[in-house]
Motif scaffolding. Structure first.
Motif, mmCIF file in Angstrom:
data_model
loop_
_atom_site.group_PDB
_atom_site.id
_atom_site.type_symbol
_atom_site.label_atom_id
_atom_site.label_comp_id
_atom_site.label_asym_id
_atom_site.label_seq_id
_atom_site.Cartn_x
_atom_site.Cartn_y
_atom_site.Cartn_z
ATOM 1 N N GLY A 1 6.372 17.409 1.989
ATOM 2 C CA GLY A 1 5.596 16.835 3.085
ATOM 3 C C GLY A 1 6.236 15.577 3.643
ATOM 4 O O GLY A 1 6.313 15.389 4.866
ATOM 5 N N ALA A 2 6.719 14.704 2.747
ATOM 6 C CA ALA A 2 7.374 13.475 3.197
ATOM 7 C C ALA A 2 8.686 13.792 3.906
ATOM 8 O O ALA A 2 9.038 13.156 4.908
ATOM 9 C CB ALA A 2 7.619 12.550 2.010
ATOM 10 N N LEU A 3 9.405 14.774 3.397
ATOM 11 C CA LEU A 3 10.662 15.188 4.027
ATOM 12 C C LEU A 3 10.397 15.703 5.441
ATOM 13 O O LEU A 3 11.115 15.361 6.393
ATOM 14 C CB LEU A 3 11.333 16.266 3.176
ATOM 15 C CG LEU A 3 12.790 16.610 3.484
ATOM 16 C CD1 LEU A 3 13.699 15.478 3.040
ATOM 17 C CD2 LEU A 3 13.189 17.895 2.772
ATOM 18 N N THR A 4 9.362 16.509 5.575
ATOM 19 C CA THR A 4 8.994 17.027 6.890
ATOM 20 C C THR A 4 8.637 15.888 7.837
ATOM 21 O O THR A 4 9.014 15.898 9.022
ATOM 22 C CB THR A 4 7.810 17.994 6.762
ATOM 23 O OG1 THR A 4 8.161 19.063 5.872
ATOM 24 C CG2 THR A 4 7.426 18.568 8.122
ATOM 25 N N VAL A 9 14.145 10.506 11.472
ATOM 26 C CA VAL A 9 14.893 9.701 10.505
ATOM 27 C C VAL A 9 15.949 10.591 9.864
ATOM 28 O O VAL A 9 17.084 10.166 9.608
ATOM 29 C CB VAL A 9 13.941 9.116 9.443
ATOM 30 C CG1 VAL A 9 14.716 8.416 8.333
ATOM 31 C CG2 VAL A 9 12.956 8.153 10.097
ATOM 32 N N LEU A 10 15.577 11.836 9.618
ATOM 33 C CA LEU A 10 16.502 12.834 9.102
ATOM 34 C C LEU A 10 16.876 13.803 10.215
ATOM 35 O O LEU A 10 16.031 14.165 11.045
ATOM 36 C CB LEU A 10 15.869 13.630 7.952
ATOM 37 C CG LEU A 10 15.664 12.904 6.630
ATOM 38 C CD1 LEU A 10 14.971 13.826 5.634
ATOM 39 C CD2 LEU A 10 16.996 12.444 6.044
ATOM 40 N N VAL A 11 18.134 14.211 10.220
ATOM 41 C CA VAL A 11 18.615 15.229 11.153
ATOM 42 C C VAL A 11 18.692 16.545 10.395
ATOM 43 O O VAL A 11 19.297 16.619 9.317
ATOM 44 C CB VAL A 11 20.001 14.864 11.705
ATOM 45 C CG1 VAL A 11 20.509 15.966 12.634
ATOM 46 C CG2 VAL A 11 19.941 13.533 12.436
ATOM 47 N N GLU A 62 6.789 8.444 2.806
ATOM 48 C CA GLU A 62 7.963 8.632 3.657
ATOM 49 C C GLU A 62 8.921 7.461 3.546
ATOM 50 O O GLU A 62 10.143 7.648 3.519
ATOM 51 C CB GLU A 62 7.522 8.824 5.115
ATOM 52 C CG GLU A 62 6.820 10.152 5.378
ATOM 53 C CD GLU A 62 6.162 10.223 6.742
ATOM 54 O OE1 GLU A 62 5.676 11.308 7.104
ATOM 55 O OE2 GLU A 62 6.133 9.183 7.448
ATOM 56 N N GLN A 63 8.386 6.251 3.459
ATOM 57 C CA GLN A 63 9.238 5.080 3.281
ATOM 58 C C GLN A 63 9.987 5.152 1.954
ATOM 59 O O GLN A 63 11.193 4.872 1.881
ATOM 60 C CB GLN A 63 8.398 3.806 3.348
ATOM 61 C CG GLN A 63 7.838 3.480 4.721
ATOM 62 C CD GLN A 63 6.975 2.236 4.723
ATOM 63 O OE1 GLN A 63 6.632 1.696 3.667
ATOM 64 N NE2 GLN A 63 6.612 1.762 5.913
ATOM 65 N N ASP A 97 16.711 21.252 -2.491
ATOM 66 C CA ASP A 97 16.820 21.240 -3.955
ATOM 67 C C ASP A 97 17.291 19.874 -4.450
ATOM 68 O O ASP A 97 16.782 19.365 -5.458
ATOM 69 C CB ASP A 97 17.794 22.327 -4.425
ATOM 70 C CG ASP A 97 17.288 23.729 -4.116
ATOM 71 O OD1 ASP A 97 16.055 23.900 -4.029
ATOM 72 O OD2 ASP A 97 18.118 24.644 -3.976
ATOM 73 N N ALA A 98 18.257 19.291 -3.752
ATOM 74 C CA ALA A 98 18.764 17.977 -4.148
ATOM 75 C C ALA A 98 17.690 16.916 -3.975
ATOM 76 O O ALA A 98 17.524 16.028 -4.826
ATOM 77 C CB ALA A 98 20.006 17.625 -3.332
ATOM 78 N N ALA A 99 16.952 16.989 -2.874
ATOM 79 C CA ALA A 99 15.894 16.004 -2.641
ATOM 80 C C ALA A 99 14.855 16.059 -3.758
ATOM 81 O O ALA A 99 14.415 15.022 -4.272
ATOM 82 C CB ALA A 99 15.232 16.259 -1.286
ATOM 83 N N GLU A 100 14.454 17.252 -4.153
ATOM 84 C CA GLU A 100 13.435 17.390 -5.202
ATOM 85 C C GLU A 100 13.971 16.968 -6.570
ATOM 86 O O GLU A 100 13.213 16.484 -7.418
ATOM 87 C CB GLU A 100 12.936 18.828 -5.241
ATOM 88 C CG GLU A 100 12.124 19.207 -4.012
ATOM 89 C CD GLU A 100 11.606 20.636 -4.054
ATOM 90 O OE1 GLU A 100 10.485 20.868 -3.564
ATOM 91 O OE2 GLU A 100 12.323 21.524 -4.568
ATOM 92 N N ALA A 101 15.280 17.136 -6.781
ATOM 93 C CA ALA A 101 15.849 16.767 -8.083
ATOM 94 C C ALA A 101 16.082 15.270 -8.211
ATOM 95 O O ALA A 101 15.983 14.707 -9.308
ATOM 96 C CB ALA A 101 17.172 17.509 -8.294
#
Length: 766
Positions: free
Chosen positions: A302-305, A312-314, A270-271, A287-291
């Motif tokens: 999982g880290a995004l969740t 930390v994310l909205v 996550e960090q 899609d952008a996060a994975e790319a």
């Protein structure tokens, strides 16, 4: 019914807690000053207070409250363009400031410039120009630093009140306490603030100095910790902070500590994801996060969740896709950690490549059924595209050139002409001048945008360079583009007949080269030239364009093709067919989130309604079109001016000044969805209870003498329905001089439209 308030303030997803005194003070100050700066460190709540202020005072501003978010803007040259974009003015001039000031001069609105500190000099200069050039525009700025301009009223934004604690007193409620309890309850529905916990909760509020962002981050821990455990860990964090720079303000150290605490509670993946997500601007999707992000041996989803769970994310729902964003202090913290890790360049390169792939869909998407999705994605990712282009300029300028070139339809149709030309020009300067298709096409795109900006000299220079390269390379498709560029230059020169001939040649060259995009663009431009000339070739051009767009299933150019056929039927007296084609064009254009052609479609429907004798509908549609007119491309505006003024005068004479104004204003007051429904016949009439009033026309016999002799001549020709170009020809002056005379007349008579000038001229015997 209350008057509808316009603007672009977003809907808030959480409640506004406390700040009653600050909000009252801000309202009081705003009533006495033109510029109010909400000053304070990151995380103190400046942004939220400014939006609440805007929502509270919005009804005092006839033309709305408009928010300009500058956190993701890092180039000073884009500040003015960002304001124009927020106001939906478009970007169709090489120097956007004069047009922006001209527009604002007649507005009664509130502008909120959010996060000015990293662009403080540019923001200060822009705000100063606005307040000196207007009388009814007020500005609220949020910043960590004062603007430092004359007349600025500075209001420091304090943390939320934490209350006082005296021996023997029970901890009382405070704004900070209410925020902490409310957010904790949202995170953990089972949370209750028992009397035993209130002393601990009050201590947490005091330890965090009432900083709203710090309190919201602390509230997230209530799912896993008791209030006492949170206070213990917060004390550890504060002890760690005491070893930091003593010169840093205590509140900044507090917010840094609160964010660091959240960071330390994250897992290592996550960090790492937090760090890498800091390169995004304006949000991202999965899609952008994975790319872009790489977590060896870990699951990105999982880290995004986890980061969403820790706030930390909205998370926001955007159409069918989930979209994620970070508050600016949180993003900056992650970026600092990314720089420390030494991997920033690698992550930014992946970010650049991802958004370059989006841009490079353009050559295929623009002339296919994928155009709606492509334009929608570009509009959503504009901030990320800017960031990717900026990085490419120093890292890989040839990639920047390809990207900016592929985006040419977006720059043009979404009115970012000046920005697009700027990216292209910078990329061309940074890349080798060796012959290549990429460079020839980049030069052609730069020429097109320069011509649409009426920068004839630059456009001609770009065309000459592109033509030489395309000829050397034998690139028939680019030669077709060059011919269309030359047609645009001829139009800029005022030679519409030559422009028509060259547009037809460009369409033929593109057809032979199999370059569908340029063929469609050339036909649409050729139709406009033919219509202005009242040349019968317009019918063949319109039908050819319609057949071509239907064959390829395009929507934006397809809507434009339907509009051309509708205008042509109107011109030849086939009003039922004209209305049918215009309706289909509106349906097509409505699929795009900010289509600049809707105003033209509304105008066309108004002309057809007038021809059928339905003057009330014509006036309402004219009003709806005028609301969007600032988004109309120059070529369509030329037709609207040449044709629309004559129809407008006809409708005004039929309805009378009072009747015309009532119907026109009722159409102008419609929201865009409501205007579309009315145009398509889904509603029978606009809501008469929500008009957007124009300033009343005050006629004074002495006003005739206010105008110079030449201005009276211009007013008489305006009343005759002449365009600025026709006025220039009749009076043997330049078009720009004619425009200036019209502007002076509007200013002197306190008018806002040519229709008012026409009525005034008739009333005064001119």
């Amino acid at each position: 019914m209350a008057r509808r308030v316009s603007g672009n303030l977003p809907a808030e997803v959480t409640s506004f807690v406390g700040r009653h005194d600050e909000l009252a003070a801000a309202k009081r100050l705003l009533s006495t000053t033109r510029v109010l700066t909400l000053l304070g460190p990151g995380g103190v709540g400046k942004t939220r207070l400014s939006r609440q202020l805007g929502a509270t005072v919005g009804r005092a501003f006839r033309d709305g409250v408009w928010l300009v978010e500058l956190a993701d803007v890092h180039d000073p040259d884009l500040v003015t363009l960002s304001l124009a974009e927020a106001l939906q003015l478009g970007d169709d001039t090489s120097d956007p400031l004069p047009r922006l000031l001209e527009f604002l001069a007649t507005q009664r609105m509130l502008l909120i410039l959010d996060n000015c500190e990293h662009l403080i000099d540019t923001c200060a200069e822009l705000v100063e120009r606005i307040v000196t050039a207007t009388t009814n525009v007020r500005v609220v700025a949020t910043s960590r630093e004062v603007l430092g301009i004359a007349g600025e009223q500075v209001m420091p934004v304090p943390p939320l009140s934490v209350g006082t604690r005296r021996r023997g007193d029970a901890p009382g409620d405070s704004d900070a306490m209410r925020l902490l309890i409310e957010r904790a309850g949202a995170v953990d529905p089972g949370f209750t603030d028992t009397s035993a916990d209130r002393a601990t909760l009050a201590a947490i509020c005091r330890r965090l100095d009432g900083m709203p962002l710090a309190l919201e981050l602390a509230a997230l821990r209530f799912r896993v910790f008791t209030p006492a455990q949170i206070l213990d860990r917060l004390d550890d964090t504060m002890a760690l902070l005491n070893a930091g720079p003593r010169t840093a303000p205590q509140r900044q150290r507090t917010i840094e500590g609160a964010i660091r605490w959240s960071y330390q509670l994250c897992t290592e993946p996550e960090q790492q994801l937090w760090q890498q997500l800091s390169v995004f601007a304006g949000g991202l999707d999965i899609d952008a996060a994975e790319a872009v992000c790489a977590l060896p041996g870990a699951d990105i989803v999982g880290a995004l969740t986890g980061l969403v769970d820790k706030s930390v994310l909205v998370l926001r729902q955007d159409d069918e896709k989930a979209r994620y964003s970070m508050l600016e202090p949180i993003r900056q913290f992650g970026h600092d950690r990314l720089v420390e890790s030494g991997t920033e360049a690698v992550v930014r390169a992946r970010h650049r490549d991802h958004y370059r792939r989006l841009a490079m869909r353009g050559p295929r998407a623009y002339c296919s059924s994928d155009d709606v999705a492509w334009f929608r994605d570009l509009s959503r990712e504009h901030a990320n595209l800017r960031s990717a282009l900026q990085f490419s300029m120093s890292d890989a300028p040839r990639l920047a050139l390809d990207t900016a070139t592929a985006l040419r339809p977006y720059w043009e149709h979404y009115r970012f002409l000046s920005e697009g030309r700027r990216w292209l020009t910078d990329a061309l300067l940074r890349t080798p001048s060796t012959p290549s298709r990429e460079r020839a096409r980049g030069l052609s795109s730069a020429a097109s945008l320069a011509a649409l900006l009426s920068d004839r000299e630059s456009a001609a220079g770009f065309v000459d360079q592109s033509l030489a390269l395309a000829t050397e390379l034998g690139a028939a498709d680019i030669l077709a583009e060059n011919r269309l560029d030359s047609a645009l230059i001829a139009f800029t020169d005022g030679d519409t007949r030559r422009a028509l001939t060259m547009a037809e040649q460009a369409a033929a060259l593109a057809r032979d080269a199999g370059h569908t995009t340029t063929e469609m663009d050339s036909l649409s431009f050729g139709f406009m030239c033919a219509t202005l000339l009242e040349d019968d070739r317009s019918t063949v051009i319109a039908e050819t364009l319609r057949a071509l767009t239907e064959r390829h299933g395009v929507h934006l150019l397809g809507g434009l093709a339907l509009w051309t056929v509708g205008v042509d039927h109107w011109r030849h007296g086939n009003q039922d067919a004209a209305a049918a084609y215009m309706s289909r064009a509106v349906e097509m254009f409505a699929e795009f989130d900010r289509c600049i052609w809707l105003a033209s479609a509304f105008d066309g429907m108004a002309w057809s309604a007038a021809a059928r004798g339905d003057m009330v509908r014509a006036a309402r549609l004219m009003g709806a079109a005028q609301t969007l007119q600032r988004d109309t491309v120059r070529l369509a505006h030329a037709i609207a001016t040449a044709v629309g003024e004559k129809v407008r005068i006809q409708v005004l004479e039929e309805l009378g000044e009072k009747g015309f104004r009532e119907e026109y204003d009722s159409g102008a007051a419609l929201s865009l969805p409501a205007a579309i429904d009315y145009a398509l016949g889904r509603t029978s009439a606009p809501d008469r209870m929500t008009p957007k009033p124009l300033r009343p026309i005050v006629i004074d016999d002495a006003a005739v003498e206010v105008l110079t002799r030449r201005e009276k001549d211009v007013a008489r020709l305006v009343a005759a329905g002449h365009s600025n170009k026709r006025i220039a020809a009749d009076l043997v002056i330049s078009v720009r001089t004619a425009e200036t005379h019209v502007e002076h007349i509007l200013t002197k008579l306190d008018f806002t439209s040519r229709t008012q000038i026409a009525a005034w001229a008739r009333d005064h015997g001119l």
